[in-house]
Design a protein around this motif. Structure first.
Motif, PDB file in Angstrom:
ATOM      1  N   ASN A  43      63.757  77.707  -8.041  1.00 41.49           N
ATOM      2  CA  ASN A  43      63.441  77.339  -6.656  1.00 41.49           C
ATOM      3  C   ASN A  43      62.024  77.747  -6.282  1.00 41.49           C
ATOM      4  N   SER A  68      59.594  75.347  -7.897  1.00 37.59           N
ATOM      5  CA  SER A  68      59.644  74.050  -7.230  1.00 37.59           C
ATOM      6  C   SER A  68      58.907  74.090  -5.895  1.00 37.59           C
ATOM      7  N   GLN A  69      59.131  75.173  -5.133  1.00 33.64           N
ATOM      8  CA  GLN A  69      58.469  75.303  -3.833  1.00 33.64           C
ATOM      9  C   GLN A  69      56.960  75.454  -3.988  1.00 33.64           C
ATOM     10  N   HIS A 122      55.290  69.105  -2.550  1.00 33.72           N
ATOM     11  CA  HIS A 122      55.764  67.721  -2.555  1.00 33.72           C
ATOM     12  C   HIS A 122      54.645  66.706  -2.792  1.00 33.72           C
ATOM     13  N   GLU A 139      67.510  70.608  -3.186  1.00 27.15           N
ATOM     14  CA  GLU A 139      66.586  71.747  -3.183  1.00 27.15           C
ATOM     15  C   GLU A 139      66.764  72.700  -2.016  1.00 27.15           C
ATOM     16  N   PHE A 140      67.338  72.249  -0.895  1.00 21.73           N
ATOM     17  CA  PHE A 140      67.484  73.161   0.234  1.00 21.73           C
ATOM     18  C   PHE A 140      68.944  73.529   0.533  1.00 21.73           C
ATOM     19  N   SER A 181      71.999  75.937  -0.223  1.00 20.03           N
ATOM     20  CA  SER A 181      72.259  77.242  -0.851  1.00 20.03           C
ATOM     21  C   SER A 181      73.688  77.342  -1.368  1.00 20.03           C
ATOM     22  N   ASP A 226      69.449  76.638   2.603  1.00 21.91           N
ATOM     23  CA  ASP A 226      68.534  77.680   2.177  1.00 21.91           C
ATOM     24  C   ASP A 226      67.283  77.538   3.043  1.00 21.91           C
ATOM     25  N   ASP A 234      64.476  79.163   3.357  1.00 14.05           N
ATOM     26  CA  ASP A 234      63.155  79.251   2.726  1.00 14.05           C
ATOM     27  C   ASP A 234      62.754  77.943   2.047  1.00 14.05           C
ATOM     28  N   ALA A 235      63.735  77.223   1.503  1.00 18.06           N
ATOM     29  CA  ALA A 235      63.445  75.944   0.858  1.00 18.06           C
ATOM     30  C   ALA A 235      63.418  74.800   1.872  1.00 18.06           C
ATOM     31  N   TRP A 285      60.384  71.543   3.014  1.00 18.32           N
ATOM     32  CA  TRP A 285      60.912  70.190   2.855  1.00 18.32           C
ATOM     33  C   TRP A 285      60.793  69.420   4.166  1.00 18.32           C
TER      34      TRP A 285
END
Length: 323
Positions: free
Chosen positions: A3, A6-7, A11, A207-208, A210, A229, A231-232, A236
């Motif tokens: 994660n 990815s973050q 994007h 991705e977001f 949890s 999640d 933080d993710a 996004w």
């Protein structure tokens, strides 16, 4: 680790490159699992991304990792394929306190079997019961629970095998695959047996997301409670031109957020029958945590407590009885 990587990629162009690198690593390992080795194209794609993506990932982990052992909960096979394809040697094993730690492990140097927790550890035997429960026998299996004869008696078969409570299968090569927990098995009102684990794994690839908790025991269809999640989620939202700082309550009902989650629910449904598919889901504005009593110290969701906490929500918004 995944994660965070990815973050960090974001994007934009870096995000596109990272996503392509993930697919390249996964496809490489899938070919290794299916054929024993990857084809020239899969090898070339993997090699192209090594200096750009995989090398940085290995460096974050110290740059000298020879192998990494994962245990405690099943790893998503797609996530494991990414790490292995990226040259991060993650090996999964399986065991319980009652088996004195590992009773199965993926040995070094043995052909990769995607999704497997390995073969029987030396000194152990594994078998699958008719109801798909994993049963274990061996010198390191405990003989009984302390001062609890009833539990001890219930935990062993008549011929002395320990009932693990986990569901699984063993392939022709002797490799064990975990399907889920026996106590988590969902039996719908229509009598369909559904193991929620594999469905939850796919939804959590969003991705977001949890946590994803698949429900439906004694209900007319399968549903899911999903947590975010934060933080993710924030980056996004920003990447989609939405308010990065919108409250979680607002994000949980946001059309774009729901549409993204729906994509992963649809993907999870592709691998199961209609009776096993998730028909409805609710996004919650809070996570399952130890603090709110919905997770164990080993980070496992306590299914009965979640169902109890959200009983009203389930009965009024998910499973609405017809008048």
């Amino acid at each position: 680790v995944y994660n965070a990587a990815s973050q960090k990629a974001g994007h934009g162009a870096k995000g596109v490159a990272f996503a392509a690198a993930v697919v390249a690593a996964q496809n490489y390992m899938k070919e290794v699992s299916a054929k024993g080795k990857a084809g020239a194209l899969a090898r070339a794609r993997r090699a192209a991304f090594d200096p750009l993506v995989y090398a940085s990932l290995r460096e974050v982990l110290g740059g000298r990792a020879e192998w990494i052992v994962a245990g405690g909960a099943p790893l998503d096979p797609e996530l494991l394929a990414f790490f292995r394809g990226a040259g991060v040697p993650v090996y999964e094993g399986y065991g319980l306190t009652e088996t004195t730690a590992p009773c199965a492990f993926n040995p070094l140097g043995v052909p990769y079997h995607q999704g497997s927790v390995g073969i029987a550890f030396p000194g152990f035997e594994l078998r699958i019961a008719e109801d798909e429960e994993i049963q274990v026998k061996g010198t390191a299996v405990f003989p009984r629970y302390h001062k609890n004869e009833e539990a001890s008696e219930d935990s062993f078969t008549e011929d002395g095998w320990y009932r693990t409570g986990d569901l699984g299968r063993i392939d022709d090569d002797g490799f064990l695959y975990i399907i889920g927990r026996k106590k988590d098995l969902i039996i719908t009102a229509g009598g369909k047996n559904v193991s929620p684990g594999p469905i939850e794994e796919v939804i959590k690839r969003c991705e977001f997301v949890s946590q994803a908790l698949v429900l439906g025991d004694k209900r007319p269809f399968i549903s899911a409670l999903i947590t975010l999640d934060e933080d993710a989620l924030r980056p996004w939202l920003e990447s989609k031109g939405l308010n990065r700082d919108m409250p979680l309550e607002e994000a949980a009902s946001n059309a774009a957020v729901r549409a993204e989650v729906q994509k992963w629910v649809d993907q999870a449904n592709e691998g199961v029958s209609r009776a096993e598919s998730v028909r409805k889901f609710i996004i919650l504005p809070e996570e399952f945590t130890q603090e709110n009593g919905l997770m164990t110290a080993s980070m496992k969701v306590i299914r009965p407590k979640v169902i109890k906490r959200y009983a009203t929500l389930l009965n009024t918004q998910m499973y609405i009885k017809k008048k």
